[in-house]
Scaffold this motif. Structure first.
Motif, short mmCIF file in Angstrom:
data_model
loop_
_atom_site.label_atom_id
_atom_site.label_comp_id
_atom_site.label_asym_id
_atom_site.label_seq_id
_atom_site.Cartn_x
_atom_site.Cartn_y
_atom_site.Cartn_z
N UNK A 19 60.67 74.93 67.77
CA UNK A 19 59.91 74.01 68.62
C UNK A 19 60.37 74.13 70.07
N UNK A 23 57.35 74.57 72.34
CA UNK A 23 56.92 73.42 73.13
C UNK A 23 57.87 73.06 74.26
N UNK A 27 60.28 68.33 74.57
CA UNK A 27 59.00 67.86 74.03
C UNK A 27 59.28 66.88 72.90
N UNK B 127 49.61 66.01 73.24
CA UNK B 127 50.63 67.05 73.09
C UNK B 127 51.57 67.10 74.29
N UNK B 230 49.23 65.94 64.22
CA UNK B 230 49.99 65.99 65.47
C UNK B 230 50.32 67.41 65.90
N UNK B 231 50.12 68.34 65.01
CA UNK B 231 50.55 69.70 65.31
C UNK B 231 49.41 70.52 65.88
N UNK B 232 49.77 71.46 66.75
CA UNK B 232 48.76 72.33 67.34
C UNK B 232 48.12 73.21 66.26
N UNK B 235 50.01 76.37 65.50
CA UNK B 235 51.43 76.22 65.18
C UNK B 235 51.60 76.38 63.68
N UNK B 238 54.99 75.42 62.29
CA UNK B 238 55.16 73.97 62.28
C UNK B 238 54.40 73.32 61.15
N UNK B 239 53.18 73.77 60.92
CA UNK B 239 52.38 73.16 59.86
C UNK B 239 53.00 73.46 58.49
#
Lengths: 449, 657
Positions: A19, A23, A27, B127, B230-232, B235, B238-239
């Protein structure tokens, strides 16, 4: 030291560094992840008041003990730490989210400096922190295989010709080490990584295929070709859009169509680089999803004459072996779209498809190789003892294992070799239930030997 | 225990705007912070007016955003001007909007918009860590453009709030969430602290959840949908990591709570629910199926049916799900486990015989070569146009390399790989072009010579030499050497059938033997152009060419060549006339008999008489036989011509007639 707890901390740390790179370190998402990582770090350190993580080359040592599987699973994170010249870090229960965020920014390359704090400090590497590892050489060849694949992937993405000779060299080394420690090799093949799934999966498939190839009596030259084919069988996936590969839900028809192209993408790349006689490597990439009954993908234009091959179809032997190994590792891995199957369930699924999806002889040989309880399986005996299977035996032979917990549940300091009759087995336990990691058990036994 | 995803805790109230307030700092007064679910109804009165104003602002911002995504500088465009006008027509200022990943809200009331742009803008703004936008005054086009550019930029971890002020924008203010979090004034640490976009779980909440599975399941659902939203979009890591977190959290819940959560998931329309359901293995779902209520169970079966229709790869898993659903867990589960173990043991017992059979599949290099050839075949059959050239080039290089090192067996196999693959004419032509290019160069001459004298039978010669025929040297080689031509003749024919173009080009060669060789090879082609070109050779100055042209023409068009053959009986060269005669003798057409008999009656040339009788002798019609018999039986032949005819007839019918 519970290796799973350490792995949990490293998972969270990797997430924070990801992250931070994506980001930025301040962030909200980065900070949230850092909060969770701080909790994990504190939990990791609370027992002894301080956890000392040491990274030496590609091995992770915790409190002087190598964590073999964690070293492999977090190979890329350890590498980031090495590149940031972080070889030794101490974590205490006082670690804060800010400590983690700053440390993650350091290893992610976002920041260049780090100020120590009571919760997290970078310390000097001491020789005695690094102990001997019985699986060290095998793991080194495992990580070398990962590096080879990363190089192949890079070549593929940039349109350059693959270096199959380098791949063959890597396979040769892996084969040598796997032959020297066959049970350890099978244990290491259980390493999974979501972070670089394709690469780890390819190495595992290679290890399993080589073991299967040796079982069916292939000579060294054939094993090299088989191993190269297994190592590169999924390389075409690097040409598929990442959003499709990582798609967490069901794929629509168009997405499936693109996924199904990857065997031919891989075969094209290998074929271009193959010297005369090496084309069979491309055959593995091309055929490993074709299925023996020809119902897979891609549709093989040369599959319409099955009767000429005694009913087996024209798939090459190597493709038959690799497809079984490939499926087994995939089934026992957790993916963004599915949970992993336990080994026995994975073997059952493959057995159910023997004859149409897979060559039945390859399936039977694989089951024999892995055993009903594959190496690394934890079994609870009727006496209450808990044993880890350490090597494969025949279907009707007693099991060979290492005693890891007594009937009261207490951990055995140094695992003891035991022989177990099948009728004494009460049930099979998950690693998380036992709280032990197979390669750690193996290391502990080997270190004491 | 549910592991909540805490996005931050907010104070009970947020502050109103003060005219003296600097952008990015906290206002002075406290106003109620939004509460309730995102789809809660409006509260009425002044709030209602504020909500209406908020809707107008959202509409304006959506239009501006949509225009901005299409045009780098939308100022002056009609749609953008309309957005500015909408913002200028707001009933009062300031107007504040709260921001969540799913959209905008005003005083806790979600401002649903039919425009997708509204949601995208909210997500992008969120974001950046922005919790609110305040329109302090009618913004100018420049002000609005500054805002849009800022919101469209990728988050870099810095607080964007001061940036508008730095750019000179005073009409629009951004409110950072963290600043709101840090505001100690107004912070109340009790159960009533909630926010529509965050879930705060206190100890009491967790304790209550453990006793109330439905509450735990509902909280899980809320966190799941919020967390994934909430995630791009791109991403992926992240997901995936978030999904794993949720899977772990799910696994940690009580079985009753998990069953309740599955019920919620099956009933939910949110895409996040479907994504999560797909994570669960069949064993998990089947294990919990027995705990589902009667309303939920059909939903599970419907889910299983849909999943089965989606893709074959889930078939085995779903079989397991259905099996487990019917049998449940407990003792039956143990029976199933033992059955699985026994099946595996049985499979392992089959291993020795299986291994022996697998060993037989490894005969060596031949099977590897076949495998490589199969891959080429397979690829050529399935790849798209772009990849086709790449594969063709790989194949051609391998053929050339194999020939260059003298491995004709390998080049054999590689070339044979393409024979018989059905492909469009364009692709076949392209394939041969690529192959021809791979063989260009002087080294080919030496290879051609070696290949022509390989000493093997014609069958192998065909396969081995075929790749080389696409260039001229081997045709010339065949033309210059009768023995080579004989050896290579069958291969020439095969290649000309596949691609006649190079052979047609050789019909113009100065060397008549080359022309003749090319003409011979073209006998395998049936194209109209070839026929036309061959007919053109009938006037060639060289009789060898004319002879070959006759033969090729008859090969291609068959009996339709009869008129041409008959004309050739008058050719100036004896070889040509002889060839025509032989061919005509094989054609079963009574008209030929008529023509030949007429010629016989007409001609005075003894040689032509002889030829005609030789041809007629091979004919089988009764009329011809009767005519020849009649000629042979003439006892008194006064003219030399008749005598010659009689003698020749007697010759062909046998002495003594």
């Amino acid at each position: 030291m519970n290796e799973q707890v350490v792995a949990g901390f490293l998972t969270s740390l990797r997430r924070v560094s990801g992250f931070a790179r994506l980001y930025g370190p301040s962030h909200p998402l980065s900070l949230e992840a850092a909060e969770e990582s701080a909790v994990a770090g504190a939990a990791m350190s609370v027992e002894k008041g301080r956890t000392h993580l040491v990274v030496s080359e590609d091995s992770l040592f915790v409190d002087g003990r190598v964590l073999a599987r964690t070293s492999l699973e977090f190979n890329s994170l350890l590498r980031m730490m090495n590149e940031s010249r972080v070889h030794s870090v101490a974590v205490t229960p006082q670690v804060t989210a800010d400590d983690i965020a700053r440390f993650a920014a350091l290893i992610a390359g976002v920041d260049e400096s780090f100020d120590d704090s009571p919760g997290l400090s970078i310390t000097d590497l001491i020789e005695t922190d690094v102990a001997r590892s019985v699986t060290g050489e095998l793991r080194r060849s495992y990580t070398d295989s990962l590096d080879t694949l990363r190089g192949v992937g890079s070549s593929l993405r940039s349109g350059k010709r693959l270096d199959l000779n380098a791949t063959a060299d890597t396979v040769e080394t892996l084969l040598d080490k796997a032959v020297a420690q066959p049970s350890a090799a099978l244990l290491l093949s259980t390493v999974k990584s979501h972070h670089e799934y394709t690469f780890y999966h390819s190495v595992n498939t290679c290890i399993l295929s080589l073991a299967l190839g040796r079982m069916v009596g292939l000579d060294d030259e054939a094993l090299l070709l088989l191993g190269a084919g297994a190592l590169l069988h999924d390389i075409g996936k690097l040409g598929v859009s990442p959003s499709i590969l990582s798609h967490p839900g069901r794929l629509n028809a168009k997405q499936w169509e693109e996924i199904r192209r990857y065997p031919q993408v891989g075969a094209e790349a290998i074929l271009e680089a193959a010297e005369p006689g090496q084309e069979v490597t491309a055959a593995v990439a091309f055929e490993h999803h074709a299925r023996v009954d020809g119902s897979g993908y891609p549709r093989l234009v040369y599959h319409d004459h099955a009767h000429e091959h005694g009913g087996r179809g024209p798939l090459h032997l190597f493709s038959r072996l690799v497809s079984v190994a490939d499926t087994y590792d995939a089934l026992t891995s957790r993916r963004s779209y599915r949970m992993p199957d336990p080994p026995s369930r994975a073997l059952q699924i493959i057995l159910d498809s023997a004859g149409n999806g897979y060559d039945p002889d390859a399936v039977h040989a694989f089951i024999r190789m892995m055993g009903v309880y594959p190496p690394g399986s934890f079994l609870r005996l009727r006496s209450g003892l808990i044993v880890m299977v350490s090597e494969t035996t025949g279907p009707d032979e007693p099991l060979k294992g290492l005693l890891v917990r007594g009937s009261t549940g207490a951990e055995i300091g140094v695992p003891e070799p035991v022989t177990v009759m099948r009728e004494d087995v009460l049930d099979q336990l998950a690693e998380t239930t036992v709280g032990l990691e197979p390669t750690a058990v193996f290391e502990a036994f080997g270190a004491a030997a | 225990m549910v592991v909540p995803i805490k996005t931050g805790t907010y104070p009970r109230g947020h502050t109103a705007v003060s005219p003296d307030r600097q952008p990015g700092t906290l206002p002075d007064a406290i106003e109620p912070w939004p509460t309730g679910e995102f789809d809660a109804p409006a509260t009425g009165g002044a709030d209602e007016a504020a909500v209406d104003a908020g809707r107008s602002v959202v509409e304006a911002l959506s239009v501006a955003w949509a225009t901005f995504t299409a045009f780098e500088d939308p100022r002056g465009l009609e749609a953008f001007e309309r957005a500015i006008e909408l913002l200028a027509n707001c009933p009062w200022y300031p107007i504040r909007l709260e921001i969540a990943p799913a959209g905008f809200a005003s005083r806790g009331v979600p401002l649903a918009s039919r425009r997708e742009a509204a949601r995208r803008m909210a997500r992008s703004t969120f974001a950046h860590g922005i919790g609110g936008i305040e329109i302090a005054a009618p913004p100018s086009p420049d002000d609005l453009l500054h805002l849009l550019r800022l919101m469209a930029s990728p988050p870099d971890g810095t607080d964007p709030s001061p940036l508008l002020g730095t750019a000179g924008v005073e009409s629009i203010v951004l409110l950072h969430r963290r600043l709101l979090v840090d505001e100690a004034e107004g912070f109340v640490d009790d159960d009533e602290i909630t926010d529509f976009d965050v879930l705060v779980v206190t100890d009491e909440d967790e304790e209550r959840a453990e006793q109330e599975p439905e509450t735990e399941a509902a909280m899980f659902m809320t966190e799941l949908t919020l967390g994934l939203s909430m995630l791009a979009e791109d991403d992926h890591e992240g997901r995936a990591a978030a999904l794993h977190t949720f899977v772990n959290a799910f696994s940690g819940m009580s079985r009753t709570a998990r069953a309740a959560a599955i019920g919620e998931l099956l009933r939910s329309d949110d895409p996040a629910a479907e994504i999560f359901l797909d994570q669960l293995g069949s064993l998990e779902l089947g294990d919990l199926a027995s705990r589902l209520d009667s309303d939920t169970h059909p939903l599970l079966m419907e889910y299983a049916r849909l999943a089965a229709e989606q893709g074959e790869q889930r078939h085995v898993e779903l079989l397991g799900l259905l099996t487990n659903t019917e049998t449940g867990g407990g003792p039956i589960g143990l029976v199933i486990a033992e059955s699985v173990q026994e099946a595996l043991r049985a499979g392992a017992r089959e291993a020795p015989a299986a291994i022996a059979r697998l060993r037989d599949l490894r005969p060596g290099r031949t099977s590897d070569t076949v495998a490589g050839v199969n891959v080429i075949k397979g690829l050529l059959a399935v790849v798209g146009d772009e990849s086709f050239f790449a594969v063709a080039r790989s194949w051609a290089d391998k053929v050339a390399d194999a020939v260059a090192i003298g491995d004709l067996e390998h080049s054999d196999s590689l070339f044979a790989a393409i024979v018989g693959i059905p492909m469009a004419d364009g692709r076949q032509a392209a394939l041969l072009d690529v192959l021809g290019a791979a063989f260009a160069g002087p080294a080919l001459d030496a290879a051609a010579d070696a290949v022509a004298w390989a000493g093997d039978g014609p069958g192998r010669a065909i396969r081995r030499t075929a790749p080389l025929f696409l260039s001229g040297p081997l045709i010339r080689h065949a033309a210059a050497n009768p023995d080579a031509r004989r050896r290579l003749a069958p291969a020439l024919a095969i290649l000309a059938r596949i691609r006649p173009a190079p052979f047609l080009a050789h019909l113009e060669d100065r060397n008549p033997l080359v022309v003749a060789t090319a003409a011979f090879a073209l006998g395998a082609s049936k194209s109209a152009e070839v026929v036309k070109r061959i007919e053109g050779l009938l006037d060639h100055s060289n009789p060898t060419v004319r002879v070959q042209a006759l033969g090729t023409l008859h090969t291609i068009v068959g009996d339709a060549a009869t008129p041409t053959l008959l004309e050739a009986l008058d050719d100036a060269h004896e070889k040509v006339r002889s060839r025509a005669s032989r061919i005509l003798a094989s054609i079963d057409d009574p008209r030929i008999d008529e023509v030949l008999l007429a010629r016989l009656d007409r001609t005075t040339d003894p040689a032509e008489q002889t030829r005609a009788i030789d041809v007629l002798a091979k004919r089988t019609s009764p009329k011809v036989a009767a005519h020849l018999t009649d000629l042979a039986s003439k006892r008194f032949a006064w003219s030399r011509r008749v005598r010659h005819l009689r003698d020749e007839a007697r010759r062909v019918l046998g002495a003594g007639t």
